[in-house]
Enzyme design. Structure first.
Site, PDB file in Angstrom:
ATOM      1  N   CYS A  77      40.317  34.356  48.787  1.00  9.80           N
ATOM      2  CA  CYS A  77      39.813  35.337  47.829  1.00  9.80           C
ATOM      3  C   CYS A  77      39.405  36.633  48.520  1.00  9.80           C
ATOM      4  CB  CYS A  77      38.658  34.744  47.034  1.00  9.80           C
ATOM      5  SG  CYS A  77      39.196  33.390  45.958  1.00  9.80           S
ATOM      6  N   CYS A 113      35.859  32.733  49.470  1.00 10.54           N
ATOM      7  CA  CYS A 113      36.554  32.040  50.560  1.00 10.54           C
ATOM      8  C   CYS A 113      37.531  33.023  51.210  1.00 10.54           C
ATOM      9  CB  CYS A 113      37.294  30.821  50.008  1.00 10.54           C
ATOM     10  SG  CYS A 113      38.731  31.230  48.976  1.00 10.54           S
ATOM     11  N   GLU A 155      37.821  34.345  41.323  1.00 12.96           N
ATOM     12  CA  GLU A 155      38.122  35.699  41.819  1.00 12.96           C
ATOM     13  C   GLU A 155      39.601  36.027  41.656  1.00 12.96           C
ATOM     14  OE1 GLU A 155      35.296  33.958  45.059  1.00 12.96           O
ATOM     15  OE2 GLU A 155      36.665  33.186  43.530  1.00 12.96           O
ATOM     16  N   HIS A 182      41.163  30.161  41.757  1.00 11.01           N
ATOM     17  CA  HIS A 182      39.739  30.457  41.920  1.00 11.01           C
ATOM     18  C   HIS A 182      39.367  31.573  40.947  1.00 11.01           C
ATOM     19  CE1 HIS A 182      39.335  28.876  46.327  1.00 11.01           C
ATOM     20  NE2 HIS A 182      40.018  28.046  45.546  1.00 11.01           N
TER      21      HIS A 182
END
Length: 151
Positions: A81, A78, A50, A48
């Site tokens: 993260c 999410c 992040e 992801h």
């Protein structure tokens, strides 16, 4: 946020979900890392935006704690993260679009509000929300034919 949105647009061009993230030094605004989602490209469910930005910033600084850094991201993080943000001790999280389905900051697990969370950053949500939401909805609309259309 503009740099995070640019990363999100680059992610969309790679056929990734358009999410972008940027880690900056809080005191100076110096950009330490910028990334867009690379889940498909790297065949890595943890890639992801992040996570990639946090990893790059930590490597660049040579330390796991980013307590003097801010993270700007185009979508509410999410649970994975959000936990990484807490573990990295990010000072401030700024995000654009809220994610009622998969977000874990203001929705779902609300990671930073759990007793087991060791660090909760300052959180600012809804910054440039419309731009990020439009980018995401356009991406998903292109993937799915509208109801009633041949597909």
């Amino acid at each position: 946020m503009e740099l995070a949105l640019a990363e999100a647009r680059r992610a969309a061009a790679r056929h990734e979900v358009p999410v972008g993230a940027v880690v900056t030094v809080a005191a100076t605004g110096e950009v330490l890392a910028a990334a867009g989602n690379r889940v498909r490209e790297l065949a890595d469910p943890t890639a992801h935006a992040e996570m990639l930005a946090i990893r790059e910033a930590a490597a660049r600084l040579g330390r796991p704690r980013l307590d003097d850094c801010d993270l700007t991201v185009t979508l509410e993080p999410c649970a994975m993260c959000a936990q990484a943000i807490a573990l990295a001790r990010i000072r401030r999280l700024v995000f654009a679009a809220y994610d009622p389905k998969g977000g874990a900051v203001e929705h779902g697990a609300r990671i930073f509000r759990q007793q087991t969370c060791l660090h909760a950053p300052e959180v600012v949500g809804g910054v440039d929300e419309r731009a990020a939401a439009d980018l995401l909805s356009g991406f998903f609309r292109a993937l799915r034919p509208e109801a009633g259309e041949a597909g």
